[in-house]
Design a protein around this motif. Structure first.
Motif, PDB file in Angstrom:
ATOM      1  N   GLN A  72       0.844  -1.205   0.000  1.00 47.51           N
ATOM      2  CA  GLN A  72       0.000   0.000   0.000  1.00 47.51           C
ATOM      3  C   GLN A  72       0.881   1.258   0.000  1.00 47.51           C
ATOM      4  OE1 GLN A  72      -2.814  -0.160   3.305  1.00 47.51           O
ATOM      5  NE2 GLN A  72      -3.298  -2.312   2.900  1.00 47.51           N
ATOM      6  N   VAL A  73       2.045   1.151   0.625  1.00 47.13           N
ATOM      7  CA  VAL A  73       2.904   2.329   0.784  1.00 47.13           C
ATOM      8  C   VAL A  73       3.688   2.624  -0.502  1.00 47.13           C
ATOM      9  CG1 VAL A  73       4.870   3.271   2.083  1.00 47.13           C
ATOM     10  CG2 VAL A  73       3.083   1.980   3.279  1.00 47.13           C
TER      11      VAL A  73
ATOM     12  N   VAL B 278       2.163   4.740  -3.368  1.00 45.68           N
ATOM     13  CA  VAL B 278       1.954   6.126  -2.919  1.00 45.68           C
ATOM     14  C   VAL B 278       3.276   6.895  -2.960  1.00 45.68           C
ATOM     15  CG1 VAL B 278       1.303   7.592  -0.962  1.00 45.68           C
ATOM     16  CG2 VAL B 278      -0.022   5.512  -1.473  1.00 45.68           C
TER      17      VAL B 278
ATOM     18  N   GLU C 271       3.893  10.092  -5.152  1.00 50.39           N
ATOM     19  CA  GLU C 271       3.957  11.389  -4.466  1.00 50.39           C
ATOM     20  C   GLU C 271       5.384  11.831  -4.143  1.00 50.39           C
ATOM     21  OE1 GLU C 271       1.253  13.167  -3.900  1.00 50.39           O
ATOM     22  OE2 GLU C 271      -0.216  11.645  -4.499  1.00 50.39           O
ATOM     23  N   GLY C 272       6.310  10.864  -4.112  1.00 50.51           N
ATOM     24  CA  GLY C 272       7.658  11.189  -3.645  1.00 50.51           C
ATOM     25  C   GLY C 272       7.672  11.467  -2.152  1.00 50.51           C
ATOM     26  N   LEU C 273       8.787  11.967  -1.680  1.00 50.10           N
ATOM     27  CA  LEU C 273       8.928  12.382  -0.288  1.00 50.10           C
ATOM     28  C   LEU C 273       9.679  13.703  -0.291  1.00 50.10           C
ATOM     29  CD1 LEU C 273      10.001   9.005   1.411  1.00 50.10           C
ATOM     30  CD2 LEU C 273       7.845  10.225   1.787  1.00 50.10           C
ATOM     31  N   PRO C 274       9.518  14.517   0.753  1.00 51.05           N
ATOM     32  CA  PRO C 274      10.283  15.767   0.800  1.00 51.05           C
ATOM     33  C   PRO C 274      11.786  15.473   0.776  1.00 51.05           C
ATOM     34  CG  PRO C 274       8.603  15.699   2.533  1.00 51.05           C
ATOM     35  CD  PRO C 274       8.653  14.327   1.945  1.00 51.05           C
TER      36      PRO C 274
ATOM     37  N   THR D 146      13.877  13.652   3.750  1.00 49.62           N
ATOM     38  CA  THR D 146      12.966  12.900   4.623  1.00 49.62           C
ATOM     39  C   THR D 146      12.802  11.474   4.100  1.00 49.62           C
ATOM     40  OG1 THR D 146      11.752  14.879   5.288  1.00 49.62           O
ATOM     41  CG2 THR D 146      10.592  12.781   5.531  1.00 49.62           C
ATOM     42  N   TYR D 147      12.927  10.498   4.993  1.00 52.34           N
ATOM     43  CA  TYR D 147      12.707   9.086   4.657  1.00 52.34           C
ATOM     44  C   TYR D 147      11.645   8.526   5.591  1.00 52.34           C
ATOM     45  CZ  TYR D 147      15.774   8.352   8.705  1.00 52.34           C
ATOM     46  OH  TYR D 147      16.319   8.382   9.961  1.00 52.34           O
ATOM     47  N   LEU D 148      11.200   7.305   5.282  1.00 56.41           N
ATOM     48  CA  LEU D 148      10.146   6.693   6.103  1.00 56.41           C
ATOM     49  C   LEU D 148      10.693   5.501   6.883  1.00 56.41           C
ATOM     50  CD1 LEU D 148       7.112   6.628   3.604  1.00 56.41           C
ATOM     51  CD2 LEU D 148       7.693   8.375   5.310  1.00 56.41           C
TER      52      LEU D 148
ATOM     53  N   VAL E 128       0.340   6.809  10.820  1.00 52.94           N
ATOM     54  CA  VAL E 128       1.476   7.735  10.759  1.00 52.94           C
ATOM     55  C   VAL E 128       1.746   8.236  12.173  1.00 52.94           C
ATOM     56  CG1 VAL E 128       2.260   9.970   9.887  1.00 52.94           C
ATOM     57  CG2 VAL E 128       1.017   8.389   8.381  1.00 52.94           C
TER      58      VAL E 128
ATOM     59  N   LEU F 257       4.265   4.263  10.706  1.00 57.99           N
ATOM     60  CA  LEU F 257       5.018   4.889   9.628  1.00 57.99           C
ATOM     61  C   LEU F 257       5.487   6.241  10.159  1.00 57.99           C
ATOM     62  CD1 LEU F 257       5.617   4.127   6.641  1.00 57.99           C
ATOM     63  CD2 LEU F 257       3.593   5.447   5.997  1.00 57.99           C
ATOM     64  N   VAL F 258       6.805   6.377  10.359  1.00 57.58           N
ATOM     65  CA  VAL F 258       7.359   7.621  10.901  1.00 57.58           C
ATOM     66  C   VAL F 258       8.183   8.318   9.824  1.00 57.58           C
ATOM     67  CG1 VAL F 258       8.845   8.652  12.681  1.00 57.58           C
ATOM     68  CG2 VAL F 258       7.495   6.612  13.219  1.00 57.58           C
ATOM     69  N   PRO F 259       7.836   9.566   9.472  1.00 58.60           N
ATOM     70  CA  PRO F 259       8.705  10.320   8.569  1.00 58.60           C
ATOM     71  C   PRO F 259       9.889  10.854   9.371  1.00 58.60           C
ATOM     72  CG  PRO F 259       6.834  11.678   9.207  1.00 58.60           C
ATOM     73  CD  PRO F 259       6.665  10.362   9.922  1.00 58.60           C
ATOM     74  N   CYS F 260      11.098  10.627   8.867  1.00 60.81           N
ATOM     75  CA  CYS F 260      12.312  10.963   9.616  1.00 60.81           C
ATOM     76  C   CYS F 260      13.212  11.876   8.793  1.00 60.81           C
ATOM     77  CB  CYS F 260      13.107   9.702   9.937  1.00 60.81           C
ATOM     78  SG  CYS F 260      12.208   8.484  10.892  1.00 60.81           S
TER      79      CYS F 260
ATOM     80  N   VAL G 210      14.300  12.174  15.401  1.00 61.25           N
ATOM     81  CA  VAL G 210      14.479  12.573  14.006  1.00 61.25           C
ATOM     82  C   VAL G 210      13.154  12.711  13.252  1.00 61.25           C
ATOM     83  CG1 VAL G 210      16.805  11.622  13.889  1.00 61.25           C
ATOM     84  CG2 VAL G 210      14.866  10.189  13.210  1.00 61.25           C
ATOM     85  N   THR G 211      12.035  12.627  13.970  1.00 64.33           N
ATOM     86  CA  THR G 211      10.731  12.759  13.327  1.00 64.33           C
ATOM     87  C   THR G 211      10.633  14.057  12.517  1.00 64.33           C
ATOM     88  OG1 THR G 211       9.726  11.634  15.227  1.00 64.33           O
ATOM     89  CG2 THR G 211       8.228  12.804  13.729  1.00 64.33           C
ATOM     90  N   ASP G 212      10.138  13.962  11.300  1.00 65.91           N
ATOM     91  CA  ASP G 212       9.869  15.153  10.493  1.00 65.91           C
ATOM     92  C   ASP G 212       8.448  15.648  10.811  1.00 65.91           C
ATOM     93  OD1 ASP G 212       9.417  17.126   8.680  1.00 65.91           O
ATOM     94  OD2 ASP G 212       9.891  15.935   6.901  1.00 65.91           O
TER      95      ASP G 212
ATOM     96  N   TYR H 258       6.081  17.151   8.195  1.00 65.30           N
ATOM     97  CA  TYR H 258       5.511  16.311   7.135  1.00 65.30           C
ATOM     98  C   TYR H 258       4.445  15.355   7.677  1.00 65.30           C
ATOM     99  CZ  TYR H 258       5.460  13.288   2.975  1.00 65.30           C
ATOM    100  OH  TYR H 258       5.079  12.579   1.870  1.00 65.30           O
ATOM    101  N   LEU H 259       4.240  15.343   8.997  1.00 61.86           N
ATOM    102  CA  LEU H 259       3.308  14.374   9.593  1.00 61.86           C
ATOM    103  C   LEU H 259       1.904  14.498   9.014  1.00 61.86           C
ATOM    104  CD1 LEU H 259       4.119  14.297  13.426  1.00 61.86           C
ATOM    105  CD2 LEU H 259       4.299  12.397  11.805  1.00 61.86           C
TER     106      LEU H 259
ATOM    107  N   LEU I 121       1.642  13.327   5.320  1.00 59.93           N
ATOM    108  CA  LEU I 121       1.764  11.863   5.238  1.00 59.93           C
ATOM    109  C   LEU I 121       0.504  11.199   5.783  1.00 59.93           C
ATOM    110  CD1 LEU I 121       3.795   9.631   4.413  1.00 59.93           C
ATOM    111  CD2 LEU I 121       4.615   9.628   6.769  1.00 59.93           C
ATOM    112  N   ASN I 122      -0.019  11.766   6.844  1.00 50.60           N
ATOM    113  CA  ASN I 122      -1.241  11.237   7.433  1.00 50.60           C
ATOM    114  C   ASN I 122      -2.392  11.275   6.430  1.00 50.60           C
ATOM    115  OD1 ASN I 122      -2.396  10.013   9.619  1.00 50.60           O
ATOM    116  ND2 ASN I 122      -2.986  11.918  10.623  1.00 50.60           N
TER     117      ASN I 122
ATOM    118  N   LEU J 199      -2.186  11.028   3.303  1.00 53.91           N
ATOM    119  CA  LEU J 199      -1.970  10.031   2.254  1.00 53.91           C
ATOM    120  C   LEU J 199      -2.384   8.625   2.701  1.00 53.91           C
ATOM    121  CD1 LEU J 199       1.552  11.127   0.907  1.00 53.91           C
ATOM    122  CD2 LEU J 199      -0.650  11.404  -0.247  1.00 53.91           C
ATOM    123  N   PHE J 200      -2.451   8.410   4.007  1.00 55.00           N
ATOM    124  CA  PHE J 200      -2.727   7.047   4.503  1.00 55.00           C
ATOM    125  C   PHE J 200      -3.924   6.979   5.435  1.00 55.00           C
ATOM    126  CE2 PHE J 200       1.693   6.747   3.154  1.00 55.00           C
ATOM    127  CZ  PHE J 200       1.610   5.616   2.356  1.00 55.00           C
TER     128      PHE J 200
END
Lengths: 253, 253
Positions: free
Chosen positions: A149-150, A153, A157-160, A163-165, A180, A232-235, B239-241, B244-245, B248-249, B251-252
């Motif tokens: 599912q991820v 997307v 959409e890409g990511l900033p 920033t990684y997941l 999230v 799912l944590v954006p880091c 390191v949470t972004d 972008y939370l 990302l939220n 989107l899911f």
């Protein structure tokens, strides 16, 4: 138009069940290039090999799937792939599926996450994915289902930039979905079991329990896992504490 | 009242000139406990040793100074110190002085920074300190002089929970002072030199050049170094972004 290129690595080694499940699970989304360590590299974090050379061995090359093993760390694998093993910039980096959780502060120890950080530094949307089961024969079915599912997307959409997941999936038969969340704060306690080597000298085995410093916080990634959800944590690559810059500046000006 | 306890580690090994200069330079500020790797561990990032046990050897114990060497990584050294080698919680962790810069994104590869991150996870104010000179006989005079301005401030003021300091000092005769800065963005390019092993197989040596993605930004730590200042970057464990939370939220959910 060519298919997306997906670079895959991990820290459990190229033979691990987790990376095999990952390859099978995402193969329909693109051409797959695997560059993964030739054996276990758990807990290698963002380590790089700088004092000896590394080597890559081509294990498989078929339509849509190329697999290399590499003598280096997870980060070395990503670096070598980007610099030497493909002319195409990948559209996505996925690291895993790790045998064992990489929630909370484990981002700082995890080789799985290290590889995703490296993909992100190269400007490629990157995902680290782990299941909360260390066993070599862990069941990756639910993790693959949710990751599928991820992936579309993130490809769309890409990511900033920067920033990684970090995705973690609980080891239960039916995961309720994806939440999230934020990186939980905490630390490990009782981290060593003391034993003796053959000479009777004390040696220390790493073990321990994670102690969540804010266990009631519903926004923690750990809470999501406890409640049967994947987190799912954006880091961020940029770890600067912007909130503290002014105070620190006042102390040294 | 007892003196502060300062825990010292590094990634160049317990015999390196950098850690010896550090010990001499800060000894007057407290009781010193050194737990450092028994040899070089450069580029080990936050790596931990989990599949084999580690060992510590007492090298020196005198009034105000205890030195152990340890078979593990820089993070292992800090963990072992905290769990097994002292009953007192340190008041400060200092990692270094590293032979070579750890500016910008190098925080993700550096064993020196890994040890400071670990100190911070334990709730102890922690500083990673590096000089931009890789040579074994680097001159640490200016670095020690400036660090001796930072140490009493951090001992007095502390640091926010979850925040550590990354200090880099240029290798010049007279550093102009300390500037509080941000982690520069960028990546390494041309990272491998390809060579051949004795069997004629290609092997890859890590090398490369840092490519700053925003070189004109005066707030970068790299800019401070280029201009003859030491840089001090406050860095976060979390390191949470957060920015972008929400996206990302959406989107899911």
């Amino acid at each position: 138009m060519s298919k997306p290129l997906i670079l895959i690595s991990n820290d459990d080694g190229v033979q691990a069940k987790g990376i095999c499940s990952l390859i099978d699970g995402v193969r329909e989304f693109g051409d797959i290039l695997v560059v993964a360590p030739d054996g276990p590299r758990s807990g290698m974090s963002g380590a790089i090999t700088s004092t000896i050379p590394i080597k890559a061995s081509l294990l498989k090359k078929e339509e849509g799937l190329t697999i290399y093993s590499c003598t280096g760390t997870p980060v070395d694998c990503v670096k070598l792939a980007m610099n030497q093993l493909t002319d195409r910039k990948p559209d996505l980096v996925i690291s895993g599926i790790n045998h064992g959780s990489n929630m909370a502060i484990c981002v700082h120890y995890s080789g799985t996450v290290g590889a995703a950080i490296e993909g992100c530094i190269f400007g490629v949307p990157s995902i680290a994915v782990s299941v909360t089961d260390h066993s070599p024969d862990a069941d990756f079915g639910e993790t693959v289902r949710l990751l599928r599912q991820v992936v579309p997307v993130v490809l769309k959409e890409g990511l900033p930039a920067g920033t990684y997941l970090n995705m973690n999936v609980p080891n239960i038969p039916e995961v309720k979905g994806i939440k999230v969340k934020q990186q939980a704060a905490g630390k490990w306690i009782n981290e060593y079991m003391c034993s003796e080597n053959a000479l009777g000298h004390p040696v220390y085995w790493l073990t321990g329990d994670f102690c969540n410093s804010d266990p009631e916080n519903p926004e923690n990634d750990t809470t999501a896992l406890d409640n049967g959800y994947a987190s799912l944590v954006p880091c961020k690559i940029d770890v600067t504490d912007y909130n503290y810059l002014d105070t620190l500046n006042n102390l040294f000006s």
